[in-house]
Design a protein around this motif. Structure first.
Motif, short mmCIF file in Angstrom:
data_model
loop_
_atom_site.label_atom_id
_atom_site.label_comp_id
_atom_site.label_asym_id
_atom_site.label_seq_id
_atom_site.Cartn_x
_atom_site.Cartn_y
_atom_site.Cartn_z
N LYS A 128 49.67 44.00 29.82
CA LYS A 128 48.43 44.68 30.21
C LYS A 128 47.37 43.67 30.63
N GLY A 129 47.22 42.60 29.83
CA GLY A 129 46.23 41.57 30.17
C GLY A 129 46.52 40.95 31.53
N ALA A 130 47.80 40.66 31.80
CA ALA A 130 48.17 40.07 33.08
C ALA A 130 47.88 41.02 34.24
N LEU A 131 48.20 42.30 34.05
CA LEU A 131 47.97 43.29 35.10
C LEU A 131 46.49 43.45 35.40
N ILE A 132 45.68 43.59 34.33
CA ILE A 132 44.23 43.76 34.53
C ILE A 132 43.64 42.50 35.17
N GLY A 133 44.09 41.31 34.68
CA GLY A 133 43.59 40.06 35.25
C GLY A 133 43.93 39.93 36.71
N PHE A 134 45.15 40.30 37.09
CA PHE A 134 45.58 40.20 38.48
C PHE A 134 44.75 41.14 39.37
N ILE A 135 44.58 42.38 38.92
CA ILE A 135 43.80 43.35 39.70
C ILE A 135 42.35 42.88 39.84
N THR A 136 41.78 42.36 38.73
CA THR A 136 40.40 41.87 38.77
C THR A 136 40.23 40.75 39.77
N LYS A 137 41.18 39.81 39.78
CA LYS A 137 41.11 38.68 40.72
C LYS A 137 41.22 39.15 42.16
N ILE A 138 42.08 40.14 42.40
CA ILE A 138 42.21 40.69 43.76
C ILE A 138 40.89 41.31 44.21
N VAL A 139 40.27 42.10 43.33
CA VAL A 139 39.00 42.76 43.66
C VAL A 139 37.92 41.72 43.93
N LEU A 140 37.82 40.70 43.07
CA LEU A 140 36.82 39.65 43.26
C LEU A 140 37.05 38.90 44.57
N ALA A 141 38.32 38.65 44.90
CA ALA A 141 38.64 37.95 46.14
C ALA A 141 38.19 38.78 47.35
N ILE A 142 38.43 40.10 47.29
CA ILE A 142 38.01 40.98 48.39
C ILE A 142 36.49 40.97 48.53
N ILE A 143 35.78 41.05 47.39
CA ILE A 143 34.31 41.03 47.41
C ILE A 143 33.81 39.73 48.00
N LEU A 144 34.41 38.60 47.60
CA LEU A 144 33.99 37.29 48.12
C LEU A 144 34.23 37.19 49.63
N VAL A 145 35.36 37.73 50.08
CA VAL A 145 35.65 37.70 51.52
C VAL A 145 34.61 38.53 52.29
N ILE A 146 34.27 39.71 51.75
CA ILE A 146 33.27 40.57 52.39
C ILE A 146 31.92 39.86 52.45
N LEU A 147 31.51 39.24 51.31
CA LEU A 147 30.23 38.52 51.28
C LEU A 147 30.23 37.36 52.27
N TYR A 148 31.37 36.66 52.35
CA TYR A 148 31.46 35.52 53.28
C TYR A 148 31.33 36.00 54.73
N VAL A 149 32.00 37.11 55.05
CA VAL A 149 31.93 37.64 56.42
C VAL A 149 30.51 38.07 56.75
N VAL A 150 29.85 38.75 55.79
CA VAL A 150 28.47 39.19 56.02
C VAL A 150 27.55 37.99 56.22
N PHE A 151 27.71 36.96 55.35
CA PHE A 151 26.87 35.76 55.46
C PHE A 151 27.11 35.04 56.78
N ALA A 152 28.40 34.88 57.14
CA ALA A 152 28.74 34.17 58.37
C ALA A 152 28.22 34.92 59.60
N THR A 153 28.32 36.25 59.56
CA THR A 153 27.83 37.06 60.68
C THR A 153 26.33 36.93 60.82
N SER A 154 25.62 36.98 59.67
CA SER A 154 24.17 36.85 59.69
C SER A 154 23.75 35.48 60.20
N LEU A 155 24.46 34.43 59.75
CA LEU A 155 24.14 33.08 60.19
C LEU A 155 24.39 32.93 61.68
#
Length: 222
Positions: free
Chosen positions: A72-99
């Protein structure tokens, strides 16, 4: 307690049946009794999913509850990391577009921003460029130089000017050129700039007797 082999009653402390001689297992299964959910396994699996997966595979049969905690810990950790990675990619794209948009807004577009008017025409109706004294100061190691220039926007709208200054000798031969940049001058606004701050020491005598004039102007309208 009864013998599982022949069904006869045996003493609770006996290890073998007195009737058939079968071994009596009167001790609880240590692995089963010690099997329970483990917070440590869950935390370890959350932060290092691959370790949690390995623990799950190792303990799946021996201690299923502990294995389940790690899984369970591994599954939750994996899903959490995927979600964080997606959020970081979105933030990076927004920042890069704005710049990129900010940079694009400040870069003149070729063939669209700069005025196609001639330098003489721009000087006549849009801008005044006046020259001060060419100064030479020796700081003890080398000579520092500068030419004071005043740029005044005569246009009725905000403009930016890219101005190339030419230094010529008494015969009209070019000694050197320099560029100054008057950024976003409002209507009637003026700015004080300097040119030729880095002059070759071998040309100093020529510069002292030089004449300065505007060689070219590019005008950028807003």
């Amino acid at each position: 307690m009864y013998c599982k082999n022949c069904g006869r009653s045996v003493d609770d402390t006996s290890s073998y049946c007195n009737n058939c001689g079968a071994r009596i297992d009167n001790k609880p299964n240590a692995d089963v009794s010690e099997d329970n959910s483990n917070l440590g396994f869950a935390i370890l699996g959350f932060f290092i999913p691959i370790v949690g997966l390995i623990l799950f595979l190792i303990y799946e049969e021996k201690k299923p509850k502990r294995a389940k905690s790690a899984g369970k810990g591994a599954l939750i950790g994996f899903i959490t990391k995927i979600v964080l990675a997606i959020i970081l990619v979105i933030l990076y794209v927004v920042f890069a577009t704005s710049l990129f948009n900010n940079i694009s807004n400040n870069i003149p577009a070729i063939g669209d921003v700069f005025s196609e008017e001639t330098t003489d025409k721009i000087l006549e109706k849009d801008v005044d460029v006046s020259f001060g004294e060419f100064k030479v100061t020796n700081n003890g190691y080398y000579s520092e130089t500068s030419l004071d220039i005043t740029v005044k926007n005569k246009a009725e709208e905000q403009c930016t000017y890219y101005i190339t200054i030419e230094a010529v000798d008494a015969n009209g031969a070019r000694i050197d050129t320099d560029m100054i940049y008057a950024d976003r001058l409002g209507a009637g606004q003026e700015v004080y700039l300097k040119a030729f701050e880095y002059v070759d020491q071998e040309k100093l005598n020529q510069f002292k007797n030089a004449t300065f004039k505007v060689l070219e102007i590019n005008k950028y309208d807003y």
